[in-house]
Design a protein around this motif. Sequence first.
Motif, short mmCIF file in Angstrom:
data_model
loop_
_atom_site.label_atom_id
_atom_site.label_comp_id
_atom_site.label_asym_id
_atom_site.label_seq_id
_atom_site.Cartn_x
_atom_site.Cartn_y
_atom_site.Cartn_z
N LEU A 169 140.84 35.58 68.96
CA LEU A 169 139.90 34.84 68.14
C LEU A 169 140.57 34.52 66.82
N VAL A 170 140.56 33.26 66.42
CA VAL A 170 141.23 32.85 65.19
C VAL A 170 140.43 31.77 64.50
N MET A 171 140.45 31.77 63.16
CA MET A 171 139.79 30.75 62.34
C MET A 171 140.87 29.91 61.66
N LEU A 172 140.78 28.60 61.82
CA LEU A 172 141.77 27.70 61.25
C LEU A 172 141.12 26.81 60.19
N ASP A 173 141.70 26.78 59.00
CA ASP A 173 141.24 25.88 57.94
C ASP A 173 141.82 24.51 58.22
N ALA A 174 140.96 23.50 58.34
CA ALA A 174 141.42 22.17 58.77
C ALA A 174 140.95 21.07 57.81
N ASP A 175 141.29 21.19 56.53
CA ASP A 175 141.02 20.15 55.54
C ASP A 175 139.58 19.66 55.57
N GLY A 176 138.68 20.46 55.05
CA GLY A 176 137.29 20.08 54.98
C GLY A 176 136.47 20.49 56.18
N SER A 177 137.07 21.17 57.12
CA SER A 177 136.35 21.70 58.27
C SER A 177 136.98 23.03 58.66
N THR A 178 136.31 23.73 59.54
CA THR A 178 136.82 25.00 60.06
C THR A 178 136.83 24.93 61.57
N ILE A 179 137.93 25.35 62.17
CA ILE A 179 138.04 25.38 63.63
C ILE A 179 138.07 26.83 64.08
N ILE A 180 137.11 27.19 64.93
CA ILE A 180 137.07 28.52 65.53
C ILE A 180 137.67 28.41 66.93
N VAL A 181 138.73 29.17 67.19
CA VAL A 181 139.39 29.12 68.49
C VAL A 181 139.24 30.47 69.18
N PHE A 182 138.82 30.43 70.44
CA PHE A 182 138.75 31.64 71.26
C PHE A 182 139.45 31.33 72.58
N ALA A 183 140.39 32.20 72.96
CA ALA A 183 141.16 31.96 74.18
C ALA A 183 141.33 33.26 74.95
N THR A 184 141.53 33.12 76.26
CA THR A 184 141.72 34.30 77.11
C THR A 184 142.77 34.00 78.17
#
Length: 217
Positions: A169-184
Amino acid sequence: MRKIIAVLAALIILTATAGCLEPKEAAPATINEVTLAQLGWVQEGDVQKQTLEMSVSGLTIKVNTSMIFFKDRALEDSIARDTGELIPGISSYLVALRLVLPLGISPPADLLFNIGEEQLLQEARQLVPDLQQTGTRTISTANGRTANARIYEGTINYEGGSVKVKCILVMLDADGSTIIVFATAPVEDITYQGNTIVQIDGEAEFNEVITLIQNVT
């Protein structure tokens, strides 16, 4: 998701200035086609977009979201071929959820971790009941930023056997937005009634997931 939005809305109220609290459109997160093709991954299904509304202190707060799914088709096809489709649905998967808040606010990553983790793990444990956090790591992205990630491990049980999986699980700062990524990803051989029927290079499979996350924009 509603719990996440409620907390974010409170943050917006604290930082809002006069004007319309309308967020920009949430464009879907992307992974470049070259990287996907090299690793044998593909997008699965259509992008899911949604506008969520919350009423806080008489103000209606909108948050735009977009969700996109990817899967390791090469691994899925290999497992289906080698098992005669006895064990369907096992592969590596990645989901990226972009949140766009009014005023381009990016909430603290720790806040999203603590709230998002609870929601995501509740869903993931329907498939991996014993999923538990086992560590953390820092990921350097292709755009030169760093992001903190949490690592989880657990076991998927299926008729005739089980397989260990590793999740991130990772949170990415994307210039005015936030991307939450979950992978398995599965990280051990696929067995059936005690016999190995698909060999899995767990380290290589999980490294593919890390490479994809590094290229999410």
